[in-house]
Scaffold this active site. Structure first.
Site, PDB file in Angstrom:
ATOM      1  N   TYR A 129      49.326  22.706  57.434  1.00  0.00           N
ATOM      2  CA  TYR A 129      49.334  23.650  56.308  1.00  0.00           C
ATOM      3  C   TYR A 129      50.559  23.357  55.447  1.00  0.00           C
ATOM      4  O   TYR A 129      51.664  23.192  55.959  1.00  0.00           O
ATOM      5  CB  TYR A 129      49.384  25.077  56.836  1.00  0.00           C
ATOM      6  CG  TYR A 129      49.625  26.133  55.774  1.00  0.00           C
ATOM      7  CD1 TYR A 129      48.559  26.657  55.047  1.00  0.00           C
ATOM      8  CD2 TYR A 129      50.914  26.597  55.507  1.00  0.00           C
ATOM      9  CE1 TYR A 129      48.780  27.620  54.074  1.00  0.00           C
ATOM     10  CE2 TYR A 129      51.139  27.559  54.535  1.00  0.00           C
ATOM     11  CZ  TYR A 129      50.078  28.069  53.822  1.00  0.00           C
ATOM     12  OH  TYR A 129      50.294  29.022  52.854  1.00  0.00           O
ATOM     13  N   HIS A 130      50.382  23.312  54.129  1.00  0.00           N
ATOM     14  CA  HIS A 130      51.446  22.934  53.197  1.00  0.00           C
ATOM     15  C   HIS A 130      52.161  24.173  52.682  1.00  0.00           C
ATOM     16  O   HIS A 130      51.578  25.002  51.998  1.00  0.00           O
ATOM     17  CB  HIS A 130      50.853  22.155  52.021  1.00  0.00           C
ATOM     18  CG  HIS A 130      51.852  21.280  51.323  1.00  0.00           C
ATOM     19  ND1 HIS A 130      53.106  21.708  50.957  1.00  0.00           N
ATOM     20  CD2 HIS A 130      51.778  19.969  50.918  1.00  0.00           C
ATOM     21  CE1 HIS A 130      53.752  20.722  50.354  1.00  0.00           C
ATOM     22  NE2 HIS A 130      52.972  19.651  50.328  1.00  0.00           N
ATOM     23  N   GLY A 131      53.442  24.312  53.022  1.00  0.00           N
ATOM     24  CA  GLY A 131      54.256  25.392  52.474  1.00  0.00           C
ATOM     25  C   GLY A 131      54.653  25.096  51.047  1.00  0.00           C
ATOM     26  O   GLY A 131      54.253  24.084  50.458  1.00  0.00           O
ATOM     27  N   GLU A 202      47.838  23.994  47.386  1.00  0.00           N
ATOM     28  CA  GLU A 202      48.141  24.936  48.463  1.00  0.00           C
ATOM     29  C   GLU A 202      49.624  25.293  48.452  1.00  0.00           C
ATOM     30  O   GLU A 202      49.996  26.459  48.680  1.00  0.00           O
ATOM     31  CB  GLU A 202      47.762  24.322  49.804  1.00  0.00           C
ATOM     32  CG  GLU A 202      47.904  25.263  50.992  1.00  0.00           C
ATOM     33  CD  GLU A 202      47.298  24.652  52.243  1.00  0.00           C
ATOM     34  OE1 GLU A 202      46.161  25.034  52.589  1.00  0.00           O
ATOM     35  OE2 GLU A 202      47.960  23.780  52.862  1.00  0.00           O
ATOM     36  N   ARG A 240      56.424  29.876  54.498  1.00  0.00           N
ATOM     37  CA  ARG A 240      56.366  30.430  53.145  1.00  0.00           C
ATOM     38  C   ARG A 240      57.443  31.483  52.898  1.00  0.00           C
ATOM     39  O   ARG A 240      57.593  31.958  51.762  1.00  0.00           O
ATOM     40  CB  ARG A 240      54.986  31.032  52.871  1.00  0.00           C
ATOM     41  CG  ARG A 240      53.867  30.029  52.881  1.00  0.00           C
ATOM     42  CD  ARG A 240      52.753  30.411  51.921  1.00  0.00           C
ATOM     43  NE  ARG A 240      53.101  30.119  50.545  1.00  0.00           N
ATOM     44  CZ  ARG A 240      52.859  28.978  49.918  1.00  0.00           C
ATOM     45  NH1 ARG A 240      52.269  27.989  50.551  1.00  0.00           N
ATOM     46  NH2 ARG A 240      53.201  28.806  48.667  1.00  0.00           N
TER      47      ARG A 240
END
Length: 330
Positions: A129-131, A202, A240
């Site tokens: 998952y890309h912050g 994202e 995040r």
């Protein structure tokens, strides 16, 4: 000026240092009641201090990037002769930079890496998952290099290759843009490769709800199928909360979709707790389609988010987790 200094201590009671300084400034500038102006200036500075902090802290990461680049240039100059006699002249440089970035992660975020035993001995595709920034991937890569002596290449967006001075850093750490053939070749050579299917979209437009924004992307799954390697899902807790973006502003979203450049401002750099969790590998299955594998991978990453991330994310809570003792989960 001497007269002003003497007047500060004249009389039965001496002035305070601040009062004396104000008196001297009034004499120098000829402005009456300058203390009122100074009080107002200090008030504005205090009022804007939080805003300055959240936008200045990201600059620390940028500075660290360019310190790394400067180190690589110095290292290259000192090792030009050795280059002709070594299969990989950058080994020591990678060790040094891995130590620097891992130290930054430990000190600033109390960084932890869990589930490293799920990374296979051979090649594999790490999907994460890309912050708002990829700083968690950098910490992961550095820690992996230190404890496993393995290098993990990564697929980056095309704009990264346009950043001034970054070329040497990207070359040394095996950052590639693609295409699919290059990704497959990297895996077939026995290396690890990482990719965030959500990419810049994202990073900029997901939020504290940790919504996965992969659309219908399945190219990464086809890469794993073609290379016949497992997919390793990965997620970093509180990623995040370290950095946030202003992606909720609609005009910025429209602008990004038009020019495809990361024009959305980010803020933060908060020293929140970061923990990277590596899930169990999804093995290669010759009869599985790219659509099925992409869906299965998305579900695996979503499961990591649901297990390890409190939603919605909260910056204060993530900061407080630096001081909490965590029970072992692995």
């Amino acid at each position: 000026m001497t007269g002003g200094n003497e007047s500060c201590t004249a009389g039965p009671t001496s002035m305070s240092y601040l009062t004396c300084l104000t008196y001297i400034l009034e004499e120098w500038t000829g402005v009456e009641d300058i203390g009122d102006y100074l009080s107002y200036a200090f008030y504005i500075l205090w009022l804007l201090f939080p805003l300055v902090v959240v936008f200045v802290l990201p600059g620390v990461i940028v500075i660290l990037f360019y310190v790394s680049i400067l180190w690589l240039h110095i290292y290259k100059r000192k090792n030009e002769i050795k280059e002709a006699y070594s299969h990989d002249v950058w080994i020591a440089a990678r060790e040094m930079l891995a130590t620097i970035w891992d130290g930054h992660g430990r000190i600033w975020h109390g960084y932890e890496l869990h589930g490293v035993e799920n990374i296979p001995q051979g090649p594999g595709l790490v999907v994460f998952y890309h912050g708002a920034t990829p700083v968690d991937y950098i910490y992961f890569s550095a820690r992996l290099h230190i404890i496993k002596k393995r290098r993990c290449s990564v697929v980056a967006d095309h704009f990264v290759f346009r950043l001034p001075g970054f070329r040497i850093l990207l070359e040394v750490f095996g950052v590639i843009h693609g295409p699919k053939e290059a990704c497959v070749r990297t895996l077939e050579e026995g290396h690890l490769l990482a990719i965030a299917p959500g990419g810049v979209r994202e990073a900029l437009f997901s939020d504290e709800m940790y919504t996965i924004l992969w659309s219908d992307r399945k190219g990464f799954a086809q890469v794993a199928i073609d290379a016949k390697v497992p997919i390793i899902p990965m997620f970093t807790q509180n990623v995040r909360e370290g950095f946030r973006t202003l992606g909720g502003i609609k005009i910025l979203r429209s602008l990004y979709e038009r020019i495809r450049l990361p024009v959305v401002p980010l803020y933060g750099g908060f020293p929140v707790k970061l923990r990277t969790f590596i899930g169990e590998p999804i093995p290669y299955e010759p009869n599985m389609t790219a659509e099925e594998l992409a869906a299965k991978t998305k579900a695996a990453v979503q499961a990591l988010i649901e297990k390890h991330q409190k939603i919605p994310g909260n910056i204060f809570r993530a900061l407080m987790e630096r001081f909490q003792t965590r029970k072992k989960e692995d």
